[in-house]
Motif scaffolding. Structure first.
Motif, PDB file in Angstrom:
ATOM      1  N   ALA A  11       0.827  -1.211   0.000  1.00  0.00           N
ATOM      2  CA  ALA A  11       0.000   0.000   0.000  1.00  0.00           C
ATOM      3  C   ALA A  11       0.861   1.260   0.000  1.00  0.00           C
ATOM      4  CB  ALA A  11      -0.952   0.003   1.194  1.00  0.00           C
ATOM      5  N   VAL A  12       2.036   1.202   0.610  1.00  0.00           N
ATOM      6  CA  VAL A  12       2.934   2.363   0.629  1.00  0.00           C
ATOM      7  C   VAL A  12       3.563   2.553  -0.751  1.00  0.00           C
ATOM      8  CG1 VAL A  12       4.917   3.459   1.741  1.00  0.00           C
ATOM      9  CG2 VAL A  12       3.340   2.054   3.093  1.00  0.00           C
ATOM     10  N   VAL A  13       3.887   1.451  -1.435  1.00  0.00           N
ATOM     11  CA  VAL A  13       4.369   1.550  -2.820  1.00  0.00           C
ATOM     12  C   VAL A  13       3.318   2.274  -3.648  1.00  0.00           C
ATOM     13  CG1 VAL A  13       4.998   0.263  -4.907  1.00  0.00           C
ATOM     14  CG2 VAL A  13       5.815  -0.520  -2.671  1.00  0.00           C
ATOM     15  N   ASP A  14       2.051   1.849  -3.515  1.00  0.00           N
ATOM     16  CA  ASP A  14       0.955   2.475  -4.266  1.00  0.00           C
ATOM     17  C   ASP A  14       0.844   3.964  -3.955  1.00  0.00           C
ATOM     18  OD1 ASP A  14       0.251  -0.013  -5.342  1.00  0.00           O
ATOM     19  OD2 ASP A  14      -1.318  -0.374  -3.842  1.00  0.00           O
ATOM     20  N   SER A  15       0.853   4.316  -2.677  1.00  0.00           N
ATOM     21  CA  SER A  15       0.649   5.718  -2.311  1.00  0.00           C
ATOM     22  C   SER A  15       1.828   6.598  -2.727  1.00  0.00           C
ATOM     23  CB  SER A  15       0.372   5.868  -0.813  1.00  0.00           C
ATOM     24  OG  SER A  15       1.487   5.511  -0.039  1.00  0.00           O
ATOM     25  N   ARG A  16       3.069   6.114  -2.579  1.00  0.00           N
ATOM     26  CA  ARG A  16       4.229   6.906  -3.014  1.00  0.00           C
ATOM     27  C   ARG A  16       4.204   7.099  -4.529  1.00  0.00           C
ATOM     28  NH1 ARG A  16       8.218   6.821   1.217  1.00  0.00           N
ATOM     29  NH2 ARG A  16       6.952   7.558   2.933  1.00  0.00           N
ATOM     30  N   TRP A  17       3.891   6.027  -5.272  1.00  0.00           N
ATOM     31  CA  TRP A  17       3.788   6.107  -6.732  1.00  0.00           C
ATOM     32  C   TRP A  17       2.762   7.179  -7.113  1.00  0.00           C
ATOM     33  CZ3 TRP A  17       5.209   4.864 -11.594  1.00  0.00           C
ATOM     34  CH2 TRP A  17       4.247   4.956 -12.589  1.00  0.00           C
ATOM     35  N   ASN A  18       1.561   7.087  -6.538  1.00  0.00           N
ATOM     36  CA  ASN A  18       0.499   8.041  -6.867  1.00  0.00           C
ATOM     37  C   ASN A  18       0.897   9.468  -6.524  1.00  0.00           C
ATOM     38  OD1 ASN A  18      -1.359   6.197  -7.968  1.00  0.00           O
ATOM     39  ND2 ASN A  18      -2.048   5.607  -5.928  1.00  0.00           N
ATOM     40  N   GLU A  19       1.492   9.654  -5.360  1.00  0.00           N
ATOM     41  CA  GLU A  19       1.903  11.001  -4.946  1.00  0.00           C
ATOM     42  C   GLU A  19       2.933  11.585  -5.906  1.00  0.00           C
ATOM     43  OE1 GLU A  19       4.237  13.176  -1.274  1.00  0.00           O
ATOM     44  OE2 GLU A  19       3.266  11.251  -0.881  1.00  0.00           O
ATOM     45  N   LEU A  20       3.921  10.794  -6.289  1.00  0.00           N
ATOM     46  CA  LEU A  20       4.984  11.292  -7.173  1.00  0.00           C
ATOM     47  C   LEU A  20       4.468  11.549  -8.587  1.00  0.00           C
ATOM     48  CD1 LEU A  20       7.814   8.978  -5.862  1.00  0.00           C
ATOM     49  CD2 LEU A  20       7.727  11.484  -5.617  1.00  0.00           C
TER      50      LEU A  20
ATOM     51  N   ASP B 221       1.322  12.100  -9.478  1.00  0.00           N
ATOM     52  CA  ASP B 221       0.392  13.228  -9.399  1.00  0.00           C
ATOM     53  C   ASP B 221       1.127  14.563  -9.291  1.00  0.00           C
ATOM     54  OD1 ASP B 221      -1.714  11.448  -9.556  1.00  0.00           O
ATOM     55  OD2 ASP B 221      -2.256  11.585  -7.421  1.00  0.00           O
ATOM     56  N   ALA B 222       2.334  14.538  -8.725  1.00  0.00           N
ATOM     57  CA  ALA B 222       3.143  15.758  -8.603  1.00  0.00           C
ATOM     58  C   ALA B 222       3.882  16.086  -9.910  1.00  0.00           C
ATOM     59  CB  ALA B 222       4.136  15.625  -7.457  1.00  0.00           C
ATOM     60  N   GLY B 223       3.731  15.227 -10.937  1.00  0.00           N
ATOM     61  CA  GLY B 223       4.320  15.517 -12.238  1.00  0.00           C
ATOM     62  C   GLY B 223       5.578  14.752 -12.580  1.00  0.00           C
ATOM     63  N   TYR B 224       6.039  13.871 -11.697  1.00  0.00           N
ATOM     64  CA  TYR B 224       7.231  13.080 -12.006  1.00  0.00           C
ATOM     65  C   TYR B 224       6.852  11.944 -12.966  1.00  0.00           C
ATOM     66  CZ  TYR B 224       9.247  15.745  -8.236  1.00  0.00           C
ATOM     67  OH  TYR B 224       9.670  16.769  -7.452  1.00  0.00           O
ATOM     68  N   VAL B 225       7.802  11.532 -13.797  1.00  0.00           N
ATOM     69  CA  VAL B 225       7.552  10.532 -14.821  1.00  0.00           C
ATOM     70  C   VAL B 225       7.481   9.140 -14.210  1.00  0.00           C
ATOM     71  CG1 VAL B 225       8.478   9.444 -16.914  1.00  0.00           C
ATOM     72  CG2 VAL B 225       8.679  11.921 -16.599  1.00  0.00           C
ATOM     73  N   GLY B 226       6.373   8.465 -14.443  1.00  0.00           N
ATOM     74  CA  GLY B 226       6.223   7.088 -14.003  1.00  0.00           C
ATOM     75  C   GLY B 226       6.676   6.148 -15.110  1.00  0.00           C
ATOM     76  N   ARG B 227       7.553   5.222 -14.788  1.00  0.00           N
ATOM     77  CA  ARG B 227       8.055   4.257 -15.779  1.00  0.00           C
ATOM     78  C   ARG B 227       7.336   2.925 -15.679  1.00  0.00           C
ATOM     79  NH1 ARG B 227      11.885   5.120 -19.687  1.00  0.00           N
ATOM     80  NH2 ARG B 227      13.836   4.881 -18.715  1.00  0.00           N
ATOM     81  N   MET B 228       6.963   2.517 -14.471  1.00  0.00           N
ATOM     82  CA  MET B 228       6.241   1.266 -14.278  1.00  0.00           C
ATOM     83  C   MET B 228       5.293   1.465 -13.103  1.00  0.00           C
ATOM     84  SD  MET B 228       7.705  -2.539 -13.249  1.00  0.00           S
ATOM     85  CE  MET B 228       7.815  -2.284 -11.472  1.00  0.00           C
ATOM     86  N   PRO B 229       3.979   1.347 -13.324  1.00  0.00           N
ATOM     87  CA  PRO B 229       3.058   1.488 -12.198  1.00  0.00           C
ATOM     88  C   PRO B 229       3.243   0.337 -11.219  1.00  0.00           C
ATOM     89  CG  PRO B 229       1.900   0.695 -14.138  1.00  0.00           C
ATOM     90  CD  PRO B 229       3.312   1.009 -14.572  1.00  0.00           C
ATOM     91  N   PRO B 230       2.719   0.465 -10.015  1.00  0.00           N
ATOM     92  CA  PRO B 230       2.851  -0.611  -9.043  1.00  0.00           C
ATOM     93  C   PRO B 230       2.416  -1.952  -9.650  1.00  0.00           C
ATOM     94  CG  PRO B 230       1.958   1.317  -7.974  1.00  0.00           C
ATOM     95  CD  PRO B 230       1.993   1.618  -9.453  1.00  0.00           C
ATOM     96  N   THR B 231       3.326  -2.926  -9.547  1.00  0.00           N
ATOM     97  CA  THR B 231       3.159  -4.209 -10.218  1.00  0.00           C
ATOM     98  C   THR B 231       3.733  -5.314  -9.352  1.00  0.00           C
ATOM     99  OG1 THR B 231       3.487  -3.107 -12.357  1.00  0.00           O
ATOM    100  CG2 THR B 231       3.802  -5.493 -12.324  1.00  0.00           C
ATOM    101  N   GLN B 232       3.053  -6.454  -9.348  1.00  0.00           N
ATOM    102  CA  GLN B 232       3.648  -7.628  -8.722  1.00  0.00           C
ATOM    103  C   GLN B 232       4.566  -8.250  -9.771  1.00  0.00           C
ATOM    104  OE1 GLN B 232       3.525  -8.944  -5.446  1.00  0.00           O
ATOM    105  NE2 GLN B 232       5.298  -9.913  -6.382  1.00  0.00           N
ATOM    106  N   THR B 233       5.866  -8.049  -9.619  1.00  0.00           N
ATOM    107  CA  THR B 233       6.834  -8.584 -10.569  1.00  0.00           C
ATOM    108  C   THR B 233       7.091 -10.054 -10.234  1.00  0.00           C
ATOM    109  OG1 THR B 233       8.802  -8.068  -9.248  1.00  0.00           O
ATOM    110  CG2 THR B 233       7.937  -6.300 -10.665  1.00  0.00           C
TER     111      THR B 233
END
Length: 135
Positions: A84-93, A95-107
């Protein structure tokens, strides 16, 4: 003596932008010293220091040039705790405009996400217990 990784040094283009990113990521970075060297350092609980600096490489390595393009050859992995923290940090970053390369994923390994810092470095956010400083 056993060889130890003690510091990760990132040559950044804009120190203030990088400090904002890593603070948003969750690190308690100090401010750069006004009028001092363009450097900020943060020692993590694992003992590794993240050092952000501008101008070091270009001053001391005459062959250095800033990488271009969207590729990367390394990732900085930050253990952030539960999925859940991975999800929230990803969303926060993102949403703040940083480039997402891979959304939260079970690798095939850990639950993880990849986002870019302001210089295009790949930042891996993970809940992988093996990356925990307590492991």
């Amino acid at each position: 003596m056993e060889l130890q990784l003690s510091m990760v040094v990132l040559e950044v283009a804009d120190l203030e932008a990088s400090v904002r990113f890593y603070r948003r990521l969750g690190l308690d970075l100090p401010d750069a010293v006004p009028g001092g060297r363009p450097v900020v350092a943060h020692r993590m609980g694992s003992g590794v220091t993240l050092l952000l600096i501008t101008g070091f490489a270009s001053t001391y390595d005459p062959t250095w040039s800033r990488p271009v393009g969207r590729g990367y050859s390394q990732m900085l992995e930050f253990y952030v705790g539960e999925d859940a923290v991975v999800d929230s940090r990803w969303n926060e970053l993102v949403d703040a405009g940083y480039v997402g390369r891979m959304p939260p994923t079970q690798t095939v390994g850990p639950y993880a996400a990849i986002v870019e810092d302001p210089d295009g470095n790949a930042i891996l956010l993970t809940s992988d217990e093996a990356a925990s400083p307590e492991s």
